[in-house]
Each structure stands twice: as structure tokens, then as C-alpha cells.
Design a protein around this motif. Structure first.
Motif, PDB file in Angstrom:
ATOM      1  N   SER A 282       0.810  -1.218   0.000  1.00  8.51           N
ATOM      2  CA  SER A 282       0.000   0.000   0.000  1.00  8.51           C
ATOM      3  C   SER A 282       0.838   1.261   0.000  1.00  8.51           C
ATOM      4  CB  SER A 282      -0.930   0.013   1.220  1.00  8.51           C
ATOM      5  OG  SER A 282      -0.184   0.145   2.425  1.00  8.51           O
ATOM      6  N   GLU A 283       2.111   1.139   0.423  1.00  9.52           N
ATOM      7  CA  GLU A 283       2.974   2.318   0.501  1.00  9.52           C
ATOM      8  C   GLU A 283       3.418   2.811  -0.863  1.00  9.52           C
ATOM      9  OE1 GLU A 283       3.975   4.412   2.854  1.00  9.52           O
ATOM     10  OE2 GLU A 283       2.495   3.399   4.095  1.00  9.52           O
ATOM     11  N   GLY A 284       3.556   1.915  -1.819  1.00 11.90           N
ATOM     12  CA  GLY A 284       4.062   2.312  -3.135  1.00 11.90           C
ATOM     13  C   GLY A 284       5.557   2.584  -3.082  1.00 11.90           C
ATOM     14  N   GLY A 285       6.143   2.813  -4.222  1.00  9.93           N
ATOM     15  CA  GLY A 285       7.574   3.105  -4.277  1.00  9.93           C
ATOM     16  C   GLY A 285       8.458   1.896  -4.108  1.00  9.93           C
ATOM     17  N   GLY A 286       7.877   0.722  -3.991  1.00  7.79           N
ATOM     18  CA  GLY A 286       8.629  -0.504  -3.841  1.00  7.79           C
ATOM     19  C   GLY A 286       8.127  -1.547  -4.820  1.00  7.79           C
ATOM     20  N   PRO A 287       8.499  -2.798  -4.607  1.00  5.47           N
ATOM     21  CA  PRO A 287       8.058  -3.845  -5.520  1.00  5.47           C
ATOM     22  C   PRO A 287       6.563  -4.101  -5.388  1.00  5.47           C
ATOM     23  CG  PRO A 287       9.135  -4.792  -3.602  1.00  5.47           C
ATOM     24  CD  PRO A 287       9.340  -3.319  -3.512  1.00  5.47           C
ATOM     25  N   ASP A 288       5.990  -4.677  -6.421  1.00  9.32           N
ATOM     26  CA  ASP A 288       4.593  -5.100  -6.379  1.00  9.32           C
ATOM     27  C   ASP A 288       4.509  -6.292  -5.437  1.00  9.32           C
ATOM     28  OD1 ASP A 288       2.009  -5.888  -6.758  1.00  9.32           O
ATOM     29  OD2 ASP A 288       2.233  -6.408  -8.875  1.00  9.32           O
ATOM     30  N   MET A 289       3.857  -6.097  -4.290  1.00  8.32           N
ATOM     31  CA  MET A 289       3.799  -7.137  -3.277  1.00  8.32           C
ATOM     32  C   MET A 289       2.579  -8.036  -3.419  1.00  8.32           C
ATOM     33  SD  MET A 289       6.503  -6.752  -1.431  1.00  8.32           S
ATOM     34  CE  MET A 289       6.167  -7.577   0.124  1.00  8.32           C
ATOM     35  N   LYS A 290       1.757  -7.816  -4.428  1.00 10.14           N
ATOM     36  CA  LYS A 290       0.522  -8.609  -4.527  1.00 10.14           C
ATOM     37  C   LYS A 290       0.799 -10.103  -4.696  1.00 10.14           C
ATOM     38  CE  LYS A 290      -2.267  -4.724  -6.150  1.00 10.14           C
ATOM     39  NZ  LYS A 290      -1.152  -3.755  -5.953  1.00 10.14           N
ATOM     40  N   PRO A 291       1.754 -10.500  -5.553  1.00  6.89           N
ATOM     41  CA  PRO A 291       2.065 -11.933  -5.593  1.00  6.89           C
ATOM     42  C   PRO A 291       2.571 -12.458  -4.251  1.00  6.89           C
ATOM     43  CG  PRO A 291       2.942 -10.816  -7.521  1.00  6.89           C
ATOM     44  CD  PRO A 291       2.497  -9.744  -6.580  1.00  6.89           C
ATOM     45  N   GLU A 292       3.327 -11.631  -3.555  1.00  7.37           N
ATOM     46  CA  GLU A 292       3.834 -12.039  -2.239  1.00  7.37           C
ATOM     47  C   GLU A 292       2.689 -12.201  -1.241  1.00  7.37           C
ATOM     48  OE1 GLU A 292       7.050 -12.707   0.629  1.00  7.37           O
ATOM     49  OE2 GLU A 292       6.806 -12.907  -1.524  1.00  7.37           O
ATOM     50  N   ILE A 293       1.726 -11.299  -1.283  1.00  5.00           N
ATOM     51  CA  ILE A 293       0.558 -11.405  -0.399  1.00  5.00           C
ATOM     52  C   ILE A 293      -0.155 -12.733  -0.638  1.00  5.00           C
ATOM     53  CG2 ILE A 293      -1.709 -10.428   0.134  1.00  5.00           C
ATOM     54  CD1 ILE A 293      -0.511  -7.669  -0.731  1.00  5.00           C
ATOM     55  N   GLU A 294      -0.417 -13.037  -1.901  1.00  4.34           N
ATOM     56  CA  GLU A 294      -1.126 -14.272  -2.223  1.00  4.34           C
ATOM     57  C   GLU A 294      -0.319 -15.497  -1.803  1.00  4.34           C
ATOM     58  OE1 GLU A 294      -4.186 -14.227  -3.216  1.00  4.34           O
ATOM     59  OE2 GLU A 294      -4.245 -12.061  -3.470  1.00  4.34           O
ATOM     60  N   SER A 295       1.003 -15.419  -1.985  1.00  2.17           N
ATOM     61  CA  SER A 295       1.862 -16.533  -1.593  1.00  2.17           C
ATOM     62  C   SER A 295       1.804 -16.775  -0.096  1.00  2.17           C
ATOM     63  CB  SER A 295       3.301 -16.251  -2.033  1.00  2.17           C
ATOM     64  OG  SER A 295       4.171 -17.271  -1.600  1.00  2.17           O
ATOM     65  N   ARG A 296       1.782 -15.691   0.688  1.00  7.27           N
ATOM     66  CA  ARG A 296       1.720 -15.831   2.149  1.00  7.27           C
ATOM     67  C   ARG A 296       0.370 -16.395   2.590  1.00  7.27           C
ATOM     68  NH1 ARG A 296       6.361 -16.715   3.082  1.00  7.27           N
ATOM     69  NH2 ARG A 296       7.691 -15.409   1.794  1.00  7.27           N
ATOM     70  N   VAL A 297      -0.707 -15.940   1.962  1.00 10.69           N
ATOM     71  CA  VAL A 297      -2.024 -16.495   2.287  1.00 10.69           C
ATOM     72  C   VAL A 297      -2.065 -17.977   1.911  1.00 10.69           C
ATOM     73  CG1 VAL A 297      -4.500 -16.377   1.814  1.00 10.69           C
ATOM     74  CG2 VAL A 297      -3.172 -14.269   2.049  1.00 10.69           C
ATOM     75  N   ALA A 298      -1.500 -18.305   0.758  1.00  7.23           N
ATOM     76  CA  ALA A 298      -1.487 -19.699   0.306  1.00  7.23           C
ATOM     77  C   ALA A 298      -0.779 -20.595   1.305  1.00  7.23           C
ATOM     78  CB  ALA A 298      -0.809 -19.790  -1.062  1.00  7.23           C
ATOM     79  N   ARG A 299       0.338 -20.139   1.816  1.00  6.92           N
ATOM     80  CA  ARG A 299       1.080 -20.960   2.770  1.00  6.92           C
ATOM     81  C   ARG A 299       0.343 -21.103   4.102  1.00  6.92           C
ATOM     82  NH1 ARG A 299       5.095 -19.222  -0.552  1.00  6.92           N
ATOM     83  NH2 ARG A 299       6.747 -20.741  -0.944  1.00  6.92           N
ATOM     84  N   LEU A 300      -0.284 -20.025   4.544  1.00  4.25           N
ATOM     85  CA  LEU A 300      -1.067 -20.116   5.773  1.00  4.25           C
ATOM     86  C   LEU A 300      -2.130 -21.201   5.646  1.00  4.25           C
ATOM     87  CD1 LEU A 300      -1.883 -18.935   8.589  1.00  4.25           C
ATOM     88  CD2 LEU A 300      -3.440 -17.425   7.324  1.00  4.25           C
ATOM     89  N   PHE A 301      -2.854 -21.206   4.527  1.00  2.00           N
ATOM     90  CA  PHE A 301      -3.912 -22.199   4.349  1.00  2.00           C
ATOM     91  C   PHE A 301      -3.339 -23.583   4.068  1.00  2.00           C
ATOM     92  CE2 PHE A 301      -6.646 -18.633   4.454  1.00  2.00           C
ATOM     93  CZ  PHE A 301      -7.930 -19.113   4.700  1.00  2.00           C
ATOM     94  N   ARG A 302      -2.258 -23.641   3.295  1.00  2.00           N
ATOM     95  CA  ARG A 302      -1.665 -24.949   2.947  1.00  2.00           C
ATOM     96  C   ARG A 302      -1.212 -25.713   4.178  1.00  2.00           C
ATOM     97  NH1 ARG A 302       0.701 -28.978   3.243  1.00  2.00           N
ATOM     98  NH2 ARG A 302       2.264 -29.911   1.873  1.00  2.00           N
ATOM     99  N   TRP A 303      -0.568 -25.044   5.111  1.00  2.00           N
ATOM    100  CA  TRP A 303       0.049 -25.739   6.236  1.00  2.00           C
ATOM    101  C   TRP A 303      -0.766 -25.669   7.523  1.00  2.00           C
ATOM    102  CZ3 TRP A 303       3.818 -28.932   5.058  1.00  2.00           C
ATOM    103  CH2 TRP A 303       4.582 -28.678   3.911  1.00  2.00           C
ATOM    104  N   HIS A 304      -1.447 -24.561   7.760  1.00  2.00           N
ATOM    105  CA  HIS A 304      -2.084 -24.367   9.057  1.00  2.00           C
ATOM    106  C   HIS A 304      -3.606 -24.525   9.041  1.00  2.00           C
ATOM    107  CE1 HIS A 304       1.574 -23.023  11.076  1.00  2.00           C
ATOM    108  NE2 HIS A 304       1.844 -22.296  10.016  1.00  2.00           N
ATOM    109  N   VAL A 305      -4.258 -24.123   7.965  1.00  2.00           N
ATOM    110  CA  VAL A 305      -5.725 -24.082   7.963  1.00  2.00           C
ATOM    111  C   VAL A 305      -6.333 -25.309   7.295  1.00  2.00           C
ATOM    112  CG1 VAL A 305      -7.748 -22.817   7.147  1.00  2.00           C
ATOM    113  CG2 VAL A 305      -5.785 -21.568   8.081  1.00  2.00           C
TER     114      VAL A 305
END
Length: 747
Positions: A678-701
């Protein structure tokens, strides 16, 4: 009889000259850059290829890369050698001293060959023929180095000036010369007596010992202490962090070679390249008929003498000549081939601003499409989890909320912590704010009534814990608990609870009178005023202060938050390692031993999101680079590469201290990635966000029963949780509602 040579492969570099492919978490020695396997794999294989005599092969690597090294060594015959792991890099002088000491201890006063792990050498036979040329000189007690006859005026290498050529394979070394400018390099090339320094050393172990004891006894003795206290495991020898931290960091060239007399040089018979630039890869890799080296999904039209590489996406180029283009999932580097070695300038600039791309490599299995998990997250949160915890998680007999549920969805009879009661109030308040149609108001009132009637102290504070029946178990007034009480009351006030504002003001009064440090340097651990200080309660106070600001709009809470942020800037954050300590003494000095080196990736993520929240509220945008550095440090050093989950704890140098992975650090990684995106000025973190959600569900949920989660995963990905702690519910609700907020399809 041929001399035994004990080989040591040094694998401690980070390869920043080959950014964006080579990064701190995945340096160039682990890449296949010239064909035939990774650089370290090829080097170890070369060391084991000696036919003239016995040759144990050892590896000196950084402990955080132990898993990668073991994978590379699988199936390779080390001929009696083993891997040695440094807890942190201490440059080449320490590595050479370690090599000499291990040889003296395990093999005797044999010859030692020290080589880098990331150089291209052709062929194995030519390499060993060159080494054999230096054996007699090394046996006689001389340190032997190897010079490569230069083919062009290279400014990226150090040079060796050789003495008179007598026709023998061994020549004296007149001097070592640092990397020259271009004019000087041209003069060296014309002179004919200057050679590129290959960074390879051959010596008798006792000769190197004598050199260190005469020139650098401190480095020698500190390495000896670390080796004496090292632990031997099946996967290798692991040096102790505290001992190795005492070793002064210096290169072998500065520490020993430039001061030592009688050094010999052997001219290399082999072709050599240190792969220190994209130009060097253009020189060694197979080129097409136009002189282009093309790796990956690349379409090149009318290009000549270019290095073109793409990882994971199509790269198309037209009409380029003498240009390097390297594209990865999150970065692209473009430069004239002649300037490609200056990529370190780019890395340095990125480091200053805390950019993530220098420290970690994005996962290849990341989900690219933003919002891919919206439906799953929404259903799990509102249709599975909240209904379960709003019923089975509520203690209707003794009041408050149950501390844990079993995997059968039934409560376990355990003491109740004040922090958990407060977190449940928070979770139901946030759920209401995000449209949950369940009985949020009744649950908020139920929790606050239990806390206020059973858990207040006579001074107006809050106790630490209750017995299962609601009676007082632990009356201590703990700052950590007060932070969560304040957080809960802020959100309850925003949700419309009538008494939350009054209770919040009373809690602030207690905080100021009984928990604040008299020197205004943060807060005490408890009202008893013990000497220990932790960063964790201060982080949650920052969270609570920001929550009160958002709930009321009153800037007085931002002023409170600013004091925590100042403490972070000046005390908690280590600018050299980009890490944040957990344990301090009463004077805010890191605790000695392991506790002082203890860092938690989950807290790095949590601080990153809180700092960006504070920066947005105050306009202090200089805090965003801090947030990026914390995130980069956590993902570079704090993730289990087998699962992609954050470890519970690592040292400041990235050595795992607790290899288990709880669920809450994964939720904090989601929040941090969202905040930085949301801050901007850096890398596009959207793939990273999805990857982190994916791992949370893959291993924990997903492996858990409906509405529950597996809180604890071991280093191999196996579940280790016995029950489901209610305290984690707050983390999940916060992260997943924030995820829904930022997705275009969340509405």
C-alpha cells in the motif's frame, strides 16, 4: 608417495555482482550458471577428482545455507571430509584459519588447498596439474597462490606481481595489488609479470598456523575456541555463535598474505573465470551464431553479443548490441555488458532504501493473481471460524472465553490469560466492523464484563491470569497484558461498547503511574519493576496506541506511539543486520548469550506493518525503509525453505534458533506484505501477499478440522500441535480481514 591434500571449498559469499539472479538467500554458488550443475556442486566434484593421492574434501559455508549445501552434497563422495558451518560470515581469514585448524586436528600436518565455491575452471585435469606444480613449495613451508595470465585489462580482479621467471613452475611473489583502474590494468597487461589472483591457496597446515600466530594471533585463537566448542552432527560441524562472533572479520589477503614473506606463485594451466559479472557469463556460456547467450524464455531479434536471461516470464528484445538484460520475477537489470560489473552500485542503492529485492528470492510457486483467495478466506472466516469460536469458544458457565479448543471442537479446561480474553474481544469487534452478522455486541460485552469484574486489581490495573473457574490465578500487572486490554477496548469502543472508553482511560492512567519507566525510556515488564526489558510489549503498546488514534482521532495517542517508535529507532533496531532484538537489560542493552541474539521473524513482520501504519498517520515516510528492511531480513533469514513458513526464532545472523513454525508469524507476514504494497515506491507485493495467504492455508488451515487451525508445524512440515489456542484467533482475524479489505473482489 604423493602428498595428501585436504581441500576446503569456501561457500560464504552472497554474489551481489550477479544481482538480480544472485541474492543473499540464494547466492550464485547455488545456481547453475555455466552448465553441469550448481557452482558449488561442480567445485566439490572437482576437488574429489584428484587422482595423484588421498584428498578429503571439506566445505565451509554459512549455517543458514546448511540445507542447501546438504542437498548439493547428496551423493557426492567427500573422501572423509565434511561440512563446517559458520553461524555468520567472518570473511576469508577466519575460513583459512579454520581450514588449517581442522586439518591439524583431524588429518595431521598435511597440505591444505582452499578454493572458492563459485569459479569456473576448465578442466579438472588441468586444475590438478597446476596444483601439483605447487606441492613441493608448499611441503617446504611456503604458501602457494595461483595466478591467471590476464587476457584483457580487467578492473574487477586483484593482481599478483610475479618475480623473475626462472623457467620453473614456481615463481616468487613480488607483491599483491588491489583492483586497479583501467589505465593501470592496461599497464599490467603490457608488463607481462602481472597475473589475476585466482583466490586459491595451497599450504602446509603448520605453515599457516605459524603465519597466523605471528601476524594475527587473535583471529587464530578465536577460531580455535569456536572449533573446540563446536557441535558435530550428522549434517556437519556447527560452530557456536557466541564464540564465532568474537572472531575479527578480515580477508586473508589483508590479514596474512600482504604481510607474509616467501609466498610462491604458480601460473594456472587452466582456464578460469570467477563469474563476477554478467560480462563473465557471456564469456563462458555457449553463445549462438550472433554471439548472444540466451537463457530462459527469451525472444531476441537482430541482437549481437548480448547476455539475455529471463526467469519465469517472456523477455523480448530487438536490436541490442553488447547489452546484458536479466529479468527475474520481481526485478529487471539492463546495462551495457562493459558496465555490468557495476551492478553492485545498484545493490548498494537498493540497500539504502531497504528494498526487498536484494535479500530474498520470490517463491516460484507464488500465486500471481491478486485476490485469488478471497472466496476461501471469506468463507473460512465468516462461515466456519467465527461461528465456532462464538459458540464453543465461549465459557457460559464461568465467564470469559476458553483458552483452547481440541481438534474435536470442544473446550479444554485450562487457566485463562487476560491477554487471550482481550484478544477475543478484539476479534469479535473487528468481525463486527467487517460485516459479520453474528452476536458480536453480546460477545464483546460478555468478555469485557468478565475481564472488568474478575480481573481488575485494587490499583486499577489488570491481572495476568484466571483459574478455569474465573478466580484469580496470577495477580501480576503485566505490561504485555495491559497492551492487549487497551487494544481490545479501543476496538470495542469503535464497535459501540458503552463502557470501553472509560475503562480505556482508567487503564491509561494505570499505565502512566505504575508501568512507565521513570526515565521515560519505554515501559517496565511488570509493575514490580524487574530488570528485564522486552521489545514485544512495546510493539503491542504501539499497536494499541494506534488503535486508540484510529478509534477516536485524538492525536495524543500518536504522541504516545511516537515514543515507542523513537525507542525502536534508537535502541531496538540494529542497522547493520536489519534485525530487531527481543531481550534487553534494564539499561536497554541486549542480554548476553543466545537471548541477546534472539530475533523473531514474526515480530519483524509485525513491526513492519505497525511502522507503515504510523508513517501513514504522521507523514513520517522515513519509517517505510525501516519496515522494508525488517521484512527483507525476515524473509531472507527467517523462512524454512522446505515449507516457506517463518521460523519461530533465528539469530541476528540468520541461524535458526527455534525451527518450529507457529501460525501467527504467517499471519503477520500477510499484514506486512499488504502494508508495504500500500505504501508504493517498492516492488509489487501482490504476488507475495497471495503466496503468504497460500502458505497459511496450505500448512495451518486446510489440514485442520472445520473452523480450526494447526498452530505448530515442524521443520519438515509435520503437524505438532496438540490443541488449538484461542490466542491465535486475533492474529487470524486481523490478517484475513485486512486481506479482504485490499482486494478488488472483496466486496
Amino acid at each position: 608417495m604423493s602428498a595428501r591434500i585436504v581441500s576446503f571449498v569456501m561457500s560464504g559469499g552472497i554474489g551481489s555482482r550477479l544481482w538480480p539472479l544472485s541474492r543473499e538467500d540464494n547466492p550464485k554458488q547455488f545456481h547453475d550458471l555455466s552448465g553441469g550443475g550448481s557452482m558449488i556442486h561442480q567445485t566439490v566434484r572437482r576437488m574429489a577428482a584428484r587422482t595423484a593421492g588421498a584428498g578429503p574434501v571439506c566445505i565451509i559455508a554459512t549455517e543458514r545455507h546448511a540445507g542447501r549445501v546438504n542437498a548439493e552434497l547428496a551423493g557426492q563422495d567427500l573422501r572423509g571430509g565434511r561440512a563446517l558451518y559458520e553461524p555468520m560470515g567472518r570473511n576469508t581469514a577466519a575460513a583459512v584459519a579454520l581450514a588449517a585448524q581442522v586439518t591439524l586436528r583431524d588429518f595431521g600436518d598435511d597440505l591444505v588447498l582452499v578454493v572458492p565455491s563459485d569459479h569456473v575452471i576448465a578442466t579438472d585435469a588441468d586444475f590438478w596439474a597446476t596444483v601439483e606444480d605447487g606441492v613441493e613449495a608448499a611441503r617446504a613451508g611456503r604458501v602457494v597462490v595461483f595466478g591467471v595470465r590476464p587476457t584483457h585489462p580487467e578492473t574487477g580482479y586483484g593482481y599478483i606481481e610475479a618475480g623473475a621467471d626462472t623457467g620453473a613452475p614456481v615463481r616468487d611473489v613480488a607483491r599483491f595489488v588491489e583492483k586497479p583502474d583501467h589505465a593501470t590494468a592496461e599497464a599490467y597487461l603490457a608488463d607481462g609479470n602481472f597475473y589475476w589472483n585466482a583466490g586459491i591457496f595451497l599450504f602446509r597446515a603448520s605453515a599457516m598456523r605459524d603465519a597466523f600466530e605471528a601476524l594475527e594471533p587473535g583471529i587464530w585463537s578465536a577460531v580455535a575456541t569456536a572449533l573446540a566448542n563446536a557441535r558435530d552432527e550428522v549434517g556437519g560441524t556447527f560452530l557456536h555463535e557466541d564464540d564465532y562472533l568474537a572472531v575479527r572479520s578480515d580477508s586473508i589477503d589483508y590479514a596474512i598474505m600482504e604481510k607474509l614473506d616467501g609466498i610462491a606463485m604458480v601460473e594456472a594451466r587452466f582456464r578460469w573465470n570467477d563469474l563476477g559479472s554478467w560480462q563473465s557469463l557471456l564469456d563462458v556460456a555457449d553463445a549462438d551464431e550472433d554471439g548472444n547467450v540466451i537463457v530462459g524464455d527469451v525472444v531476441a531479434i537482430d541482437c549481437q553479443h548480448c547476455y539475455l536471461r529471463s526467469s519465469g516470464r517472456l523477455l523480448s528484445v530487438i536490436g541490442l548490441k553488447d547489452v546484458a538484460v536479466v529479468a527475474t520475477a520481481d526485478a529487471t537489470f539492463v546495462a551495457p555488458v562493459s558496465e555490468s560489473q557495476n551492478v553492485k552500485k545498484v545493490v548498494q542503492q537498493l540497500e539504502k532504501s531497504g528494498r526487498l529485492e536484494t535479500r530474498y528470492t520470490p517463491s516460484h510457486d507464488g500465486v500471481i493473481e491478486a485476490g485469488a483467495f478471497v472466496s476461501r478466506v471469506r468463507h473460512w472466516l465468516f462461515e466456519e471460524t467465527l461461528p465456532l469460536w462464538s459458540t464453543a469458544g465461549v465459557d457460559r458457565v464461568h465467564g470469559g472465553f476458553h483458552e483452547t479448543l481440541g481438534f474435536d471442537g470442544q473446550p479444554r479446561l485450562k487457566p485463562k490469560r487476560m491477554r487471550t480474553m482481550a484478544r477475543q474481544v478484539y476479534a469479535f469487534s473487528v468481525a463486527k466492523a467487517h460485516g459479520w452478522q453474528g452476536p458480536a455486541d453480546e460477545l464483546i460485552a460478555h468478555g469485557i464484563d468478565f475481564m472488568a469484574t474478575r480481573g481488575r486489581t485494587r490499583r486499577g490495573g489488570w491481572i495476568r491470569a484466571f483459574n478455569p473457574d474465573g478466580s484469580v490465578l496470577d495477580p501480576v500487572e503485566d505490561t504485555y497484558d495491559h497492551a492487549f486490554v487497551l487494544l481490545a477496548l479501543a476496538h470495542a469502543h469503535a464497535a459501540g461498547h458503552a463502557d470501553a472508553l472509560t475503562l480505556g482511560r482508567e487503564t491509561f492512567d494505570f499505565l502512566d503511574e505504575h508501568l512507565e519507566d521513570a526515565n521515560l525510556r519505554g515501559y517496565l515488564e511488570t509493575s514490580d519493576g524487574e530488570n528485564l526489558r522486552r521489545s514485544n510489549p512495546h510493539m503491542h503498546l504501539l499497536e494499541a496506541f494506534l488503535a486508540w488514534y484510529h478509534a477516536t482521532g485524538e492525536r495524543t495517542y500518536l504522541r504516545r506511539a511516537a515514543r515507542i517508535v523513537d525507542l525502536f529507532r534508537h535502541v531496538l533496531f540494529d542497522a547493520e543486520t536489519w534485525t530487531l532484538g527481543e531481550f534487553f537489560d534494564g539499561g536497554w542493552k541486549p542480554e548476553p548469550g543466545e537471548r541477546g541474539a534472539w530475533t523473531e521473524p514474526g515480530h519483524h513482520f509485525e513491526w513492519a506493518s505497525l511502522l507503515t501504519d504510523f508513517a501513514e498517520a504522521t507523514g513520517q515516510t522515513d519509517l517505510v525503509p525501516y519496515a522494508r528492511k525488517l521484512y527483507a531480513s525476515a524473509v531472507a533469514h527467517g523462512l524454512n525453505r522446505a515449507t516457506g513458513l517463518a521460523y519461530n526464532a533465528v539469530s541476528r545472523s540468520g541461524v535458526p534458533l527455534d525451527q518450529l513454525s507457529r501460525s501467527w508469524p504467517q499471519t503477520e507476514a500477510i499484514k506486512a506484505a499488504i502494508a508495504l504494497d500500500s505504501e508504493g515506491g517498492g516492488p509489487d507485493m501482490k504476488p507475495e501477499i497471495e503466496s503468504r495467504v497460500a502458505r497459511l492455508f496450505r500448512w495451518h488451515v486446510d489440514p485442520a478440522p472445520r473452523g480450526l487451525w494447526i498452530d505448530l508445524i515442524d521443520e519438515k512440515g509435520a503437524a505438532r500441535a496438540a490443541d488449538v489456542p484461542a490466542s491465535i484467533f486475533y492474529h487470524l482475524v486481523c490478517a484475513l480481514t485486512r486481506y479482504l479489505e485490499v482486494q478488488p473482489r472483496a466486496g
